[in-house]
Design a protein around this motif. Structure first.
Motif, PDB file in Angstrom:
ATOM      1  N   THR A 158       0.782  -1.292   0.115  1.00 46.26           N
ATOM      2  CA  THR A 158       0.018   0.028   0.012  1.00 46.26           C
ATOM      3  C   THR A 158       0.842   1.227   0.151  1.00 46.26           C
ATOM      4  O   THR A 158       0.512   2.271  -0.504  1.00 46.26           O
ATOM      5  CB  THR A 158      -1.220   0.024   1.211  1.00 46.26           C
ATOM      6  OG1 THR A 158      -0.243  -0.344   2.455  1.00 46.26           O
ATOM      7  CG2 THR A 158      -2.035  -1.063   0.965  1.00 46.26           C
ATOM      8  N   THR A 159       2.020   1.259   0.630  1.00 46.98           N
ATOM      9  CA  THR A 159       2.737   2.514   0.599  1.00 46.98           C
ATOM     10  C   THR A 159       3.980   2.251  -0.209  1.00 46.98           C
ATOM     11  O   THR A 159       4.682   0.969  -0.448  1.00 46.98           O
ATOM     12  CB  THR A 159       3.141   2.794   2.155  1.00 46.98           C
ATOM     13  OG1 THR A 159       4.054   1.853   2.561  1.00 46.98           O
ATOM     14  CG2 THR A 159       2.012   3.026   2.958  1.00 46.98           C
ATOM     15  N   MET A 160       4.926   3.338  -0.549  1.00 44.15           N
ATOM     16  CA  MET A 160       5.958   3.232  -1.527  1.00 44.15           C
ATOM     17  C   MET A 160       7.196   2.684  -0.388  1.00 44.15           C
ATOM     18  O   MET A 160       7.868   1.758  -0.846  1.00 44.15           O
ATOM     19  CB  MET A 160       6.277   4.815  -1.830  1.00 44.15           C
ATOM     20  CG  MET A 160       7.402   4.778  -2.709  1.00 44.15           C
ATOM     21  SD  MET A 160       7.294   6.537  -3.651  1.00 44.15           S
ATOM     22  CE  MET A 160       9.244   6.576  -3.869  1.00 44.15           C
ATOM     23  N   ASP A 161       7.158   3.383   0.480  1.00 40.21           N
ATOM     24  CA  ASP A 161       8.426   2.750   1.616  1.00 40.21           C
ATOM     25  C   ASP A 161       8.149   1.229   1.836  1.00 40.21           C
ATOM     26  O   ASP A 161       9.066   0.267   1.843  1.00 40.21           O
ATOM     27  CB  ASP A 161       8.335   3.350   3.040  1.00 40.21           C
ATOM     28  CG  ASP A 161       9.117   4.830   3.084  1.00 40.21           C
ATOM     29  OD1 ASP A 161       9.699   5.164   1.989  1.00 40.21           O
ATOM     30  OD2 ASP A 161       9.268   5.550   3.830  1.00 40.21           O
ATOM     31  N   GLY A 162       6.981   0.841   2.224  1.00 35.62           N
ATOM     32  CA  GLY A 162       6.583  -0.434   2.583  1.00 35.62           C
ATOM     33  C   GLY A 162       6.771  -1.616   1.298  1.00 35.62           C
ATOM     34  O   GLY A 162       7.296  -2.607   1.313  1.00 35.62           O
ATOM     35  N   ALA A 163       6.507  -1.140   0.133  1.00 39.32           N
ATOM     36  CA  ALA A 163       6.889  -1.725  -1.160  1.00 39.32           C
ATOM     37  C   ALA A 163       8.292  -1.938  -1.225  1.00 39.32           C
ATOM     38  O   ALA A 163       8.620  -3.145  -1.556  1.00 39.32           O
ATOM     39  CB  ALA A 163       6.120  -0.911  -2.472  1.00 39.32           C
ATOM     40  N   ALA A 164       8.849  -0.801  -1.151  1.00 36.36           N
ATOM     41  CA  ALA A 164      10.386  -1.077  -1.240  1.00 36.36           C
ATOM     42  C   ALA A 164      11.087  -1.819  -0.236  1.00 36.36           C
ATOM     43  O   ALA A 164      11.914  -2.688  -0.368  1.00 36.36           O
ATOM     44  CB  ALA A 164      11.114   0.481  -1.058  1.00 36.36           C
ATOM     45  N   GLU A 165      10.818  -1.789   0.972  1.00 35.50           N
ATOM     46  CA  GLU A 165      11.128  -2.667   2.096  1.00 35.50           C
ATOM     47  C   GLU A 165      10.780  -4.341   1.678  1.00 35.50           C
ATOM     48  O   GLU A 165      11.773  -4.846   1.731  1.00 35.50           O
ATOM     49  CB  GLU A 165      10.315  -2.498   3.357  1.00 35.50           C
ATOM     50  CG  GLU A 165      11.239  -2.972   4.592  1.00 35.50           C
ATOM     51  CD  GLU A 165      10.642  -2.316   5.825  1.00 35.50           C
ATOM     52  OE1 GLU A 165       9.907  -1.521   5.800  1.00 35.50           O
ATOM     53  OE2 GLU A 165      10.839  -3.011   6.863  1.00 35.50           O
ATOM     54  N   GLN A 166       9.726  -4.641   1.114  1.00 36.54           N
ATOM     55  CA  GLN A 166       9.216  -5.853   0.742  1.00 36.54           C
ATOM     56  C   GLN A 166      10.182  -6.135  -0.262  1.00 36.54           C
ATOM     57  O   GLN A 166      10.734  -7.553  -0.258  1.00 36.54           O
ATOM     58  CB  GLN A 166       7.763  -5.787   0.497  1.00 36.54           C
ATOM     59  CG  GLN A 166       7.165  -7.155   0.531  1.00 36.54           C
ATOM     60  CD  GLN A 166       5.617  -7.037   0.498  1.00 36.54           C
ATOM     61  OE1 GLN A 166       5.086  -5.931   0.258  1.00 36.54           O
ATOM     62  NE2 GLN A 166       4.971  -8.101   0.350  1.00 36.54           N
ATOM     63  N   VAL A 167      10.105  -5.456  -1.311  1.00 38.85           N
ATOM     64  CA  VAL A 167      11.063  -6.144  -2.495  1.00 38.85           C
ATOM     65  C   VAL A 167      12.554  -6.314  -2.204  1.00 38.85           C
ATOM     66  O   VAL A 167      13.073  -7.271  -2.668  1.00 38.85           O
ATOM     67  CB  VAL A 167      10.744  -5.242  -3.830  1.00 38.85           C
ATOM     68  CG1 VAL A 167      11.783  -3.806  -3.710  1.00 38.85           C
ATOM     69  CG2 VAL A 167      11.095  -5.927  -5.275  1.00 38.85           C
ATOM     70  N   VAL A 168      12.986  -5.328  -1.284  1.00 34.31           N
ATOM     71  CA  VAL A 168      14.456  -5.602  -0.920  1.00 34.31           C
ATOM     72  C   VAL A 168      14.333  -6.994  -0.194  1.00 34.31           C
ATOM     73  O   VAL A 168      15.438  -7.895  -0.490  1.00 34.31           O
ATOM     74  CB  VAL A 168      14.998  -4.510  -0.138  1.00 34.31           C
ATOM     75  CG1 VAL A 168      16.160  -4.910   0.532  1.00 34.31           C
ATOM     76  CG2 VAL A 168      15.132  -3.196  -1.001  1.00 34.31           C
ATOM     77  N   ALA A 169      13.451  -7.310   0.510  1.00 37.62           N
ATOM     78  CA  ALA A 169      13.754  -8.616   1.503  1.00 37.62           C
ATOM     79  C   ALA A 169      13.475  -9.794   0.460  1.00 37.62           C
ATOM     80  O   ALA A 169      14.220 -10.653   0.488  1.00 37.62           O
ATOM     81  CB  ALA A 169      12.493  -8.700   2.538  1.00 37.62           C
ATOM     82  N   LEU A 170      12.403  -9.569  -0.712  1.00 37.00           N
ATOM     83  CA  LEU A 170      12.355 -10.705  -1.360  1.00 37.00           C
ATOM     84  C   LEU A 170      13.473 -10.851  -2.534  1.00 37.00           C
ATOM     85  O   LEU A 170      14.173 -12.095  -2.699  1.00 37.00           O
ATOM     86  CB  LEU A 170      11.246 -10.390  -2.423  1.00 37.00           C
ATOM     87  CG  LEU A 170       9.736 -10.578  -1.694  1.00 37.00           C
ATOM     88  CD1 LEU A 170       8.638  -9.859  -2.450  1.00 37.00           C
ATOM     89  CD2 LEU A 170       9.366 -11.979  -1.300  1.00 37.00           C
ATOM     90  N   ALA A 171      14.210  -9.818  -2.851  1.00 39.23           N
ATOM     91  CA  ALA A 171      15.493 -10.106  -3.667  1.00 39.23           C
ATOM     92  C   ALA A 171      16.660 -10.618  -2.709  1.00 39.23           C
ATOM     93  O   ALA A 171      17.379 -11.347  -3.367  1.00 39.23           O
ATOM     94  CB  ALA A 171      16.015  -8.737  -4.225  1.00 39.23           C
ATOM     95  N   LYS A 172      16.493 -10.201  -1.545  1.00 39.24           N
ATOM     96  CA  LYS A 172      17.912 -10.922  -0.656  1.00 39.24           C
ATOM     97  C   LYS A 172      17.609 -12.510  -0.528  1.00 39.24           C
ATOM     98  O   LYS A 172      18.320 -13.195  -0.326  1.00 39.24           O
ATOM     99  CB  LYS A 172      17.965  -9.996   0.500  1.00 39.24           C
ATOM    100  CG  LYS A 172      18.540  -8.738   0.203  1.00 39.24           C
ATOM    101  CD  LYS A 172      19.006  -8.040   1.469  1.00 39.24           C
ATOM    102  CE  LYS A 172      19.908  -6.861   1.015  1.00 39.24           C
ATOM    103  NZ  LYS A 172      19.912  -5.773   2.006  1.00 39.24           N
ATOM    104  N   GLY A 173      16.045 -12.814  -0.338  1.00 42.00           N
ATOM    105  CA  GLY A 173      15.804 -14.063   0.012  1.00 42.00           C
ATOM    106  C   GLY A 173      15.784 -15.076  -1.292  1.00 42.00           C
ATOM    107  O   GLY A 173      15.858 -16.227  -1.138  1.00 42.00           O
ATOM    108  N   ALA A 174      15.730 -14.404  -2.582  1.00 41.58           N
ATOM    109  CA  ALA A 174      15.813 -15.358  -3.852  1.00 41.58           C
ATOM    110  C   ALA A 174      17.104 -15.918  -3.815  1.00 41.58           C
ATOM    111  O   ALA A 174      18.013 -15.442  -3.522  1.00 41.58           O
ATOM    112  CB  ALA A 174      15.466 -14.265  -4.833  1.00 41.58           C
TER     113      ALA A 174
END
Lengths: 296, 381
Positions: free
Chosen positions: B365-381
């Motif tokens: 829903t938010t830009m900050d939240g989206a950024a945080e989530q995508v960074v976590a996903l990229a690191k977990g991938a």
């Protein structure tokens, strides 16, 4: 109060019959903006949901008293249409069109300045303006914004919405929101719009959202230090942009060491303007300065 | 678009600015043939869009056919700071008496073309500007009038050009402005602008940048530039009318509006991620455009996660959602997506995504939240 557009705005639209032109013109009208006419030389005499279409700007102004022009025509013809609106005596010309050649913008700017000093240009390549509760000229999604005491001026459309929305979530409304556009030769600069916000009694705080390229933010920093009594909060996009690459906007390019986000943020901070590192932080700084939101 | 030296010189020649006779060639045999035709001595010059060609061994003088062959062999294919030399320009070597400097660019602050002239040519002009600013003449041109011969003479005189070449320099400056204005250039630079022993004024180098927005009125510019050295994804994006800039990281980014995309890159970086690209899907993105954009992002093998950050104005979120659904049907991406939709028709857009229940797509829903989530996903991938 608000700046540039309000209940007295009489809007006419060049390019009203196109897909985007008609969609956003009707959106503007639905918001309450007084849309008095449109221009398409091939469709003069027709109408767009009741909005009369005229052949040219001169006729449109004579028939409707339009005082604000919105330009939606394709890039090869946009500067000519804007000039024609200025020649017809329109006071405010808002150019939404993206992709206009820089030389066309350059000649338009200089010619309007020399021959039609009573006309102000906003854009090109901009989202237009919104004075919440009064008028919407352009493509800003108005439902996110309510009247209030924060004036916003920005080089980027979507970033304007982003920051405006962050402010709205914190409970702030806006006096006016002005997108000045991302092209190399904007008709109005940060300084021009900040000057208007400084004079506007409704505006208590000014948010300016800049980006890499050019020196408009640095010039605004100087102007603010010398002339502005109201608090100004800045935001600059493009800290991660590599040198020499155009980041979408024709004007958003770091040339050598000139035009970097870091230099701009530092120029503003050196003049006492606080600069947010994210849109969210920018809104938080605004809240900190203003205290609790107040409705206008 | 930045032009190669020879392309700039050809534009100069078209507008009456003196340049040496020369030929662009791509093979050693053609280089030798061109050198024989032009007449020795010749200069063999690597055509790449990067400075420091001389130091890298990309500019050589050849006195005869053997030397021309040797230099062309060495320079063709030469890697100059990551730019592979595919073309060399063979031109007749010029005798040089003096080296001047001239350029015209758009002064965004003054909103006028800025003509710069100096008799200190052949060196970095930034150095001249810093160390001996009095030797760099700056003159704003009224774009509604153009550069008159009288103005150009004054610039050459003020810049202390030699008395016997004031006319020649002024003519070169007027021609340079003609190049700038008629070819829709944002930069036209000559460094050095030479004076030969027989007092001719000539452009020995050319640096020209053209305005992409004016391409529609210059069909003859279509083949210019150095597309062979451009990133293939950037080239494809340009053909599709999408702005894509390749970056070094692993998080694919799509947004609408240049400012929002730049801001998204910054916010991703602040959360510890590294963006793989800048992609502005532009105003009024329809479903087909969004699908093409996803294809571009995924063409970069480094991408481990993708962030969609849309704030709809002219762009309608339902169109973006439809495009994403269609992209998933066709491309079946294996990396996770974080999607944030706000603005015009956002409710409809979110409904479309919810109904489609795409695999590995996370709504934010938010830009900050989206950024945080995508960074976590990229690191977990």
């Amino acid at each position: 109060m608000s700046i540039l557009i309000d209940e007295n705005t009489k809007l006419a639209v060049a390019g009203i019959t196109g897909r985007e032109g008609s969609f956003h013109t009707l959106n503007n009208r639905a918001y309450g903006t007084n849309v008095v006419g449109g221009i398409n030389p091939k469709k003069a005499g027709e109408n767009v949901e009741g909005i009369p279409v005229f052949a040219d700007w001169k006729t449109t102004v004579a028939e409707t008293g339009a005082n604000t022009a919105m330009i939606f025509v394709p890039p090869p013809f946009a500067a000519a249409s804007a000039l024609e609106a200025a020649q017809a005596g329109v006071e405010l010309v808002v150019i939404i069109t993206e992709g206009i050649p820089a030389h066309d913008e350059l000649k338009l700017y200089n010619q309007v300045k020399r021959d039609h000093p009573g006309t102000r240009i906003i854009g090109p390549n901009c989202p237009g303006l919104l004075s919440p509760g009064k008028a919407n000229v352009g493509i800003i999604p108005a439902s996110f914004f309510k009247p209030g005491n924060v004036g916003v001026v920005s080089r980027s459309g979507t970033l304007t919405y982003q920051i405006g929305n962050e402010l709205a979530q914190k409970g702030f409304g806006n006096s006016s929101i002005v997108g000045i556009g991302g092209d190399p030769v904007p008709g109005s600069s940060f300084v021009d719009v900040i000057e208007l916000f400084e004079k506007d009694p409704q505006t208590e705080l000014i948010v300016m959202s800049g980006e890499i390229g050019g020196s408009a933010e640095e010039e605004a920093a100087e102007y603010i230090a010398a002339n502005v009594t109201k608090p100004v909060v800045g935001y600059i996009a493009g800290f991660t942009a590599p040198e020499g690459k155009q980041m979408g906007h024709a004007g958003a390019i770091v040339s050598g060491s000139a035009g970097t986000a870091k230099a701009k943020a530092e120029a503003l901070e050196a003049k006492g303007v606080r600069v947010g590192r994210t849109p969210t932080q920018t809104a938080e700084i605004a809240m900190e300065i203003l205290g609790a939101p107040t409705a206008a | 678009m930045d032009l190669l030296e020879y392309q700039g010189k050809q534009l100069f020649g078209k507008h009456g600015l003196a340049v040496s006779d020369g030929k662009p060639v791509t093979t050693v045999e053609d280089a030798v043939a061109a050198a024989n035709e032009i007449g020795y001595p010749v200069v063999v010059k690597a055509q790449v869009l990067i400075g420091g060609r001389g130091k890298a061994g990309g500019v050589k003088l050849a006195a005869n056919e053997d030397e021309a062959r040797e230099h062309a062999t060495n320079i063709l294919g030469l890697d100059i700071k990551g730019h592979i030399t595919r073309t060399v320009w063979i031109e007749h070597a010029s005798d040089i008496d003096t080296e001047y400097y001239a350029s015209i660019l758009l002064d965004r602050s003054a909103k006028k073309p800025l003509l710069m002239f100096s008799i200190e040519g052949g060196v970095e002009i930034e150095t001249v500007a810093e160390e001996t600013p009095e030797k760099l003449i700056k003159h704003h041109i009224d774009p509604l009038v153009g550069l008159t011969k009288e103005e150009a003479v004054k610039v050459a005189t003020d810049g202390k050009a030699a008395d016997d070449v004031i006319e020649g320099v002024a003519d070169a400056l007027v021609a340079l402005y003609e190049v700038w204005i008629e070819e829709d250039a944002s930069l036209a630079e000559i460094n050095p602008l030479i004076v030969t022993p027989d007092r001719q004024v000539k452009a020995l180098d050319a640096k020209v940048t053209l305005d992409d927005n004016a391409a529609f009125r210059h069909p003859d510019h279509a083949d210019l530039g150095d597309s062979a050295n451009a990133d293939p994804i950037e080239v494809k994006a340009a053909e599709q009318g999408v702005t894509y800039v390749k970056l070094d990281g692993d998080i694919g980014i799509l947004g609408n509006g240049a400012g929002l995309v730049m801001s998204t890159l910054d916010v991703v970086a602040q959360h510890g991620g590294t963006p793989a690209n800048f992609l502005d899907a532009g105003g009024g993105s329809d479903a087909e455009k969004v699908k093409q954009a996803v294809e571009l992002i995924l063409a970069n093998d480094n991408v481990k996660a993708v962030l969609f950050n849309i704030f709809g104005g002219i762009t309608r979120c339902d169109e973006v959602a439809n495009g994403l659904v269609s992209a998933f049907n066709d491309l079946k991406p294996t990396v996770p997506f974080v999607v944030r939709l706000d603005g015009t028709n956002d409710v409809q857009g979110r409904e479309i995504l919810e109904k489609a229940a795409l695999p590995n797509v996370h709504a934010a829903t938010t830009m900050d939240g989206a950024a945080e989530q995508v960074v976590a996903l990229a690191k977990g991938a």
